[in-house]
Write a protein that holds these residues in place. Structure first.
Motif, PDB file in Angstrom:
ATOM      1  N   LYS A 138     -17.667  36.692  44.442  1.00 26.49           N
ATOM      2  CA  LYS A 138     -18.769  35.919  43.869  1.00 26.49           C
ATOM      3  C   LYS A 138     -18.274  34.982  42.770  1.00 26.49           C
ATOM      4  N   TYR A 139     -17.341  35.455  41.951  1.00 27.08           N
ATOM      5  CA  TYR A 139     -16.787  34.563  40.934  1.00 27.08           C
ATOM      6  C   TYR A 139     -15.997  33.426  41.574  1.00 27.08           C
ATOM      7  N   ALA A 140     -15.237  33.738  42.614  1.00 28.94           N
ATOM      8  CA  ALA A 140     -14.475  32.689  43.299  1.00 28.94           C
ATOM      9  C   ALA A 140     -15.405  31.655  43.911  1.00 28.94           C
ATOM     10  N   SER A 141     -16.589  32.101  44.377  1.00 26.42           N
ATOM     11  CA  SER A 141     -17.512  31.183  45.047  1.00 26.42           C
ATOM     12  C   SER A 141     -18.100  30.147  44.104  1.00 26.42           C
ATOM     13  N   VAL A 142     -18.068  30.430  42.788  1.00 24.11           N
ATOM     14  CA  VAL A 142     -18.558  29.435  41.824  1.00 24.11           C
ATOM     15  C   VAL A 142     -17.400  28.787  41.069  1.00 24.11           C
ATOM     16  N   GLY A 143     -16.189  28.920  41.633  1.00 26.02           N
ATOM     17  CA  GLY A 143     -15.039  28.236  41.063  1.00 26.02           C
ATOM     18  C   GLY A 143     -14.452  28.882  39.829  1.00 26.02           C
ATOM     19  N   ARG A 144     -14.682  30.194  39.663  1.00 25.92           N
ATOM     20  CA  ARG A 144     -14.164  30.894  38.484  1.00 25.92           C
ATOM     21  C   ARG A 144     -13.398  32.143  38.941  1.00 25.92           C
ATOM     22  N   GLU A 145     -12.295  31.939  39.602  1.00 23.94           N
ATOM     23  CA  GLU A 145     -11.546  33.065  40.151  1.00 23.94           C
ATOM     24  C   GLU A 145     -11.167  34.057  39.057  1.00 23.94           C
ATOM     25  N   ALA A 146     -11.173  35.345  39.437  1.00 26.85           N
ATOM     26  CA  ALA A 146     -10.832  36.414  38.492  1.00 26.85           C
ATOM     27  C   ALA A 146     -10.084  37.486  39.271  1.00 26.85           C
ATOM     28  N   ARG A 147      -8.804  37.240  39.536  1.00 29.17           N
ATOM     29  CA  ARG A 147      -8.035  38.125  40.404  1.00 29.17           C
ATOM     30  C   ARG A 147      -7.523  39.369  39.695  1.00 29.17           C
ATOM     31  N   THR A 148      -7.452  39.336  38.365  1.00 26.60           N
ATOM     32  CA  THR A 148      -6.947  40.481  37.618  1.00 26.60           C
ATOM     33  C   THR A 148      -8.063  41.091  36.782  1.00 26.60           C
ATOM     34  N   LYS A 149      -7.814  42.315  36.298  1.00 24.89           N
ATOM     35  CA  LYS A 149      -8.798  42.977  35.439  1.00 24.89           C
ATOM     36  C   LYS A 149      -9.012  42.177  34.165  1.00 24.89           C
ATOM     37  N   ALA A 150      -7.936  41.655  33.596  1.00 27.05           N
ATOM     38  CA  ALA A 150      -8.048  40.878  32.365  1.00 27.05           C
ATOM     39  C   ALA A 150      -8.936  39.649  32.568  1.00 27.05           C
ATOM     40  N   LYS A 151      -8.773  39.000  33.724  1.00 24.91           N
ATOM     41  CA  LYS A 151      -9.597  37.824  34.020  1.00 24.91           C
ATOM     42  C   LYS A 151     -11.063  38.212  34.167  1.00 24.91           C
ATOM     43  N   LEU A 152     -11.320  39.353  34.830  1.00 25.20           N
ATOM     44  CA  LEU A 152     -12.704  39.801  34.991  1.00 25.20           C
ATOM     45  C   LEU A 152     -13.323  40.130  33.634  1.00 25.20           C
ATOM     46  N   VAL A 153     -12.554  40.751  32.754  1.00 23.19           N
ATOM     47  CA  VAL A 153     -13.055  41.038  31.413  1.00 23.19           C
ATOM     48  C   VAL A 153     -13.438  39.741  30.708  1.00 23.19           C
ATOM     49  N   ALA A 154     -12.566  38.739  30.812  1.00 26.44           N
ATOM     50  CA  ALA A 154     -12.842  37.452  30.170  1.00 26.44           C
ATOM     51  C   ALA A 154     -14.117  36.826  30.728  1.00 26.44           C
ATOM     52  N   ARG A 155     -14.278  36.869  32.049  1.00 28.94           N
ATOM     53  CA  ARG A 155     -15.480  36.299  32.668  1.00 28.94           C
ATOM     54  C   ARG A 155     -16.734  37.044  32.195  1.00 28.94           C
ATOM     55  N   ALA A 156     -16.647  38.358  32.139  1.00 26.21           N
ATOM     56  CA  ALA A 156     -17.805  39.166  31.749  1.00 26.21           C
ATOM     57  C   ALA A 156     -18.206  38.893  30.300  1.00 26.21           C
ATOM     58  N   ILE A 157     -17.213  38.710  29.423  1.00 27.46           N
ATOM     59  CA  ILE A 157     -17.514  38.380  28.027  1.00 27.46           C
ATOM     60  C   ILE A 157     -18.150  36.999  27.944  1.00 27.46           C
ATOM     61  N   GLN A 158     -17.597  36.038  28.688  1.00 24.05           N
ATOM     62  CA  GLN A 158     -18.156  34.692  28.701  1.00 24.05           C
ATOM     63  C   GLN A 158     -19.617  34.690  29.154  1.00 24.05           C
TER      64      GLN A 158
END
Length: 218
Positions: free
Chosen positions: A189-209
């Motif tokens: 779902k994140y990739a589908s809106v152009g915000r890829e989050a392949r690692t846990k750290a990236k997912l944490v960053a997206r969730a905080i944002q």
């Protein structure tokens, strides 16, 4: 599951010809796919207590005009891997099914190859995006922040706060395989809106944002 293990499936559709056709496709598949239950209602998926099928194939429109969103939700809440297999090809319905927690969404026009491939992917916890679903992602007018289901958010936040996926599974009463499925779905779902989050750290960053979690909560 091991690559050579037989995959078990429950097929839910109120058209006997569809049930027969799908069972035939599975009978000739490689790796082997075994239909352990089939029928016209969602109760079919629970006909073998303690021996649930690895994958549930669900027709979205059972017995009339009512869409089987409630049945889908019950199956997802029980930790089942559900492939919605339907005549409906509109993007809104596809995205609603994903929001509820369907593993993937297939139109019946996409046929044997995609259904078999999606079933294998679901059984092995590998993401699968068929053409109709790719089109739905492309048509999603939501910008920047993907629409996560309540269960997806719950699994995501628990994972941020736990040392392992096994602990997440224990806390939520689901299997580690189901935890992986939800996390893969969030990444898609994140990739589908152009915000890829392949690692846990990236997912944490997206969730905080996106305000799903605060730094102090980690």
């Amino acid at each position: 599951m091991a690559a050579d293990d037989a995959i078990t499936v429950a097929v839910i559709d109120d058209h006997p010809v569809v049930l027969a056709g799908v069972e035939h496709w599975y009978s000739t598949a490689d790796p082997p796919i075994e239909v352990v239950a089939s029928g016209a209602t969602a109760e079919t998926a629970w006909t073998r207590p303690g021996d649930s099928a690895a994958v549930v194939v669900l027709d979205l429109q059972l017995s009339g005009s009512r869409l089987a969103y409630d049945d889908l939700r019950c199956l997802v809440d029980a930790g089942r891997q559900v492939i919605v297999y339907t005549m409906r090809d509109d993007e809104r319905t596809a995205l609603t099914c994903l929001d509820i927690g369907a593993f993937t969404y297939l139109t019946k026009a996409e046929g044997e190859d995609h259904l078999v491939a999606a079933t294998v992917a679901a059984a092995r916890d590998l993401p699968y995006t068929p053409p109709a679903l790719a089109g739905a992602f492309g048509a999603n007018t939501a910008t920047e922040r993907p629409r996560l289901s309540v269960r997806e958010e719950e699994v995501l936040i628990e994972w941020f706060q736990c040392e392992s996926k096994e602990l997440v599974a224990e806390r939520l009463g689901i299997t580690p395989r189901t935890v992986n499925t939800y996390l893969d779905r969030v990444r898609i779902k994140y990739a589908s809106v152009g915000r890829e989050a392949r690692t846990k750290a990236k997912l944490v960053a997206r969730a905080i944002q996106d305000g799903l979690i605060q730094v102090d909560d980690l």
